[in-house]
Design a protein around this motif. Structure first.
Motif, PDB file in Angstrom:
ATOM      1  N   ARG A   9       0.406  -1.060  -0.155  1.00  0.00           N
ATOM      2  CA  ARG A   9       0.030   0.161   0.089  1.00  0.00           C
ATOM      3  C   ARG A   9       1.224   1.276   0.386  1.00  0.00           C
ATOM      4  O   ARG A   9       2.082   0.939   0.513  1.00  0.00           O
ATOM      5  N   THR A  25      -9.215   8.328   3.308  1.00  0.00           N
ATOM      6  CA  THR A  25      -9.793   7.931   4.289  1.00  0.00           C
ATOM      7  C   THR A  25     -11.238   7.717   4.662  1.00  0.00           C
ATOM      8  O   THR A  25     -11.303   6.915   5.607  1.00  0.00           O
ATOM      9  N   HIS A  52     -14.333   5.176   4.427  1.00  0.00           N
ATOM     10  CA  HIS A  52     -14.773   3.692   4.252  1.00  0.00           C
ATOM     11  C   HIS A  52     -15.707   3.347   3.435  1.00  0.00           C
ATOM     12  O   HIS A  52     -15.285   2.522   2.506  1.00  0.00           O
ATOM     13  N   LEU A  55      -8.971   3.765   1.345  1.00  0.00           N
ATOM     14  CA  LEU A  55      -9.034   2.744   2.559  1.00  0.00           C
ATOM     15  C   LEU A  55     -10.517   1.495   2.409  1.00  0.00           C
ATOM     16  O   LEU A  55     -11.122   0.529   2.686  1.00  0.00           O
ATOM     17  N   ASP A  58      -9.297  -1.122   0.670  1.00  0.00           N
ATOM     18  CA  ASP A  58      -7.856  -1.822   1.129  1.00  0.00           C
ATOM     19  C   ASP A  58      -8.048  -3.017   1.826  1.00  0.00           C
ATOM     20  O   ASP A  58      -7.223  -4.154   1.810  1.00  0.00           O
ATOM     21  N   SER A 112      -4.138  -2.231   4.963  1.00  0.00           N
ATOM     22  CA  SER A 112      -2.784  -1.736   5.566  1.00  0.00           C
ATOM     23  C   SER A 112      -3.115  -0.980   7.205  1.00  0.00           C
ATOM     24  O   SER A 112      -1.486   0.018   7.714  1.00  0.00           O
ATOM     25  N   TYR A 113      -4.441  -1.284   7.456  1.00  0.00           N
ATOM     26  CA  TYR A 113      -3.827  -1.149   9.361  1.00  0.00           C
ATOM     27  C   TYR A 113      -5.357  -1.814   9.651  1.00  0.00           C
ATOM     28  O   TYR A 113      -6.529  -1.762   9.299  1.00  0.00           O
TER      29      TYR A 113
END
Length: 442
Positions: free
Chosen positions: A369, A397, A399, A432, A435, A439-440
């Motif tokens: 990413r 960012t 969602h 995101l 994603d 990545s998180y």
């Protein structure tokens, strides 16, 4: 367990000769001793004072040591010198044959002692201010930032550490008639002479003096590379399980190598990654100095969402070769068999090429990413709009897919080139909503 002993040659008198890349003594050793590696510094001082028949209580010895590091093409030994000033430095020196056993066989160590008069920081006497025959610092104008001054050689300064802002200024001291002024510090005092004439310098000369003073204290950039193997060997010796990997370029000179790459990872970092989130961020930064080197860094995220350092590397430059070498060692020693790693980085071509080349850096083993902060910085440099920058961050960012599309339409309305620039990037790399948690991982 039996105590280990080291054979040490003791030198004093004569002269220490500093040759290019080495140090030698111009006389034979005065004595040979077998020292236990647990020897204390006070005991070593007593041995030298006894051997040198020093009876004046105001005299003390300054001890340096040397050990062989390599051999020249002509078969002459090359030595490294180190100051022995306390129990820790003495212990490290006496353990050097074990520390460097994989690099070179060291049969004997050498110590050299010089005599100096102990500094009296109490009430001064007339003799203490007789400066005839006294050696002072070289004439230079030096300004040092506020920090800790560990003074060991300046006349009239105690051996304690003092925290204060300070400067040194060269001057012509006319003789013992100069009136001293004593300023009290925590644990001691510092004597200042009031000169009758102060030498002035140009800024260029002052900078050269400052550079020379720094080299006197910390060494030069050439010496720092010679110190790296010793430092890394000590790091591994006192931190068992720490990984250090080198890569050099060979030369035609026997025993000489050209530095290329250095990788290291501490044992707690290796063990701790098992409990971290499956996310690794990598980046490179400049090392400022005479040589333009790069520091590569890998960090993870622990269960408290704190940054967790994993590994480091020093390389000549960021490239496909250096990033491949770094990531191969990172996976070999830290990631190992762990799957589903989210790898976050900027869009450096060396990293992108490395990810595209190796299967183990692609799904399902690894999910690459882009770092959105780097991406936002690049986006802002290209389009120079704070409003577009904010919208780009919101788009990255969000969602929900519909909210992402709404932000992209707002960007398209403001700037069609900015919209096309973002659409050219794979959505799963920077948004995101595409994603899938790689990545998180929450």
């Amino acid at each position: 367990m039996a105590e280990n002993y080291v054979r040490v040659n003791l030198y004093w008198g004569g002269e220490v000769v500093y040759e290019e890349g080495s140090v030698r003594y111009n006389r034979r050793p005065e004595a040979v001793q077998r020292f236990p590696i647990s020897l204390k510094y006070d005991r070593l001082q007593h041995v030298f004072i006894s051997k040198m028949a020093i009876s004046d209580p105001n005299l003390s010895v300054v001890i340096t040591g040397r050990y062989q590091t390599s051999i020249t093409a002509r078969g002459f030994p090359i030595y490294e010198e180190t100051l022995i000033s306390d129990d820790d430095s003495l212990s490290l020196f006496l353990r050097s044959p074990d520390i460097f056993s994989n690099h070179i066989s060291i049969a004997t160590l050498d110590m050299y002692a010089t005599v100096e008069r102990s500094t009296n920081v109490g009430a001064p006497t007339d003799d203490e201010f007789d400066i005839r025959g006294t050696t002072y610092l070289p004439a230079m104008n030096i300004g040092l930032q506020r920090g800790t001054l560990q003074q060991e050689t300046m006349v009239g300064v105690g051996s304690q550490s003092h925290n204060f802002g300070w400067t040194m200024q060269s001057c012509d001291i006319p003789g013992p008639s100069s009136a001293p002024d004593t300023t009290e510090l925590d644990g001691g005092s510092i004597v200042r002479y009031h000169p009758t004439q102060v030498e002035s310098f140009t800024e260029r000369k002052a900078q050269k003096g400052r550079k020379k003073a720094i080299e006197m204290v910390f060494g030069d950039f050439e010496t720092s590379f010679k110190t790296l193997p010793r430092y890394m060997a000590a790091l591994k010796y006192f931190n068992p399980g720490t990984v250090v990997e080198w890569e050099h370029q060979s030369t035609t000179m026997q025993g000489e190598h050209i530095f290329k790459f250095l990788f290291w990872a501490y044992k707690p970092s290796i063990d701790g990654f098992k409990s971290c989130r499956p996310v690794i961020s990598i980046d490179g930064t400049h090392l400022y100095g005479k040589y333009e080197m790069k520091l590569l860094i890998a960090v993870g995220i622990d269960a408290n969402n704190n940054i967790f350092p994993l590994a480091y590397a020093i390389v000549a430059r960021e490239s496909f070769e250096s990033w491949t070498w770094f990531l191969v060692l990172l996976w070999r020693h830290i990631v190992r068999e762990r799957q589903g790693i989210g790898l976050i980085s900027d869009r450096h071509q060396g990293i992108l090429q490395c990810v595209q080349t190796h299967d183990w850096l692609q799904p399902p083993s690894t999910h690459h990413r882009f770092c959105v902060r780097h991406l936002k910085s690049n986006f802002n440099k290209k389009f120079l709009s704070s409003d577009l920058e904010k919208l780009m961050w919101l788009a990255a960012t969000e969602h929900q897919k519909k909210k992402y599309k709404m932000r992209m339409e707002q960007i398209k309305t403001m700037s069609s080139p900015a919209y096309l620039w973002l659409k050219a990037l794979p959505e799963e790399k920077w948004t995101l909503h595409k994603d899938n948690g790689h990545s998180y991982n929450n």
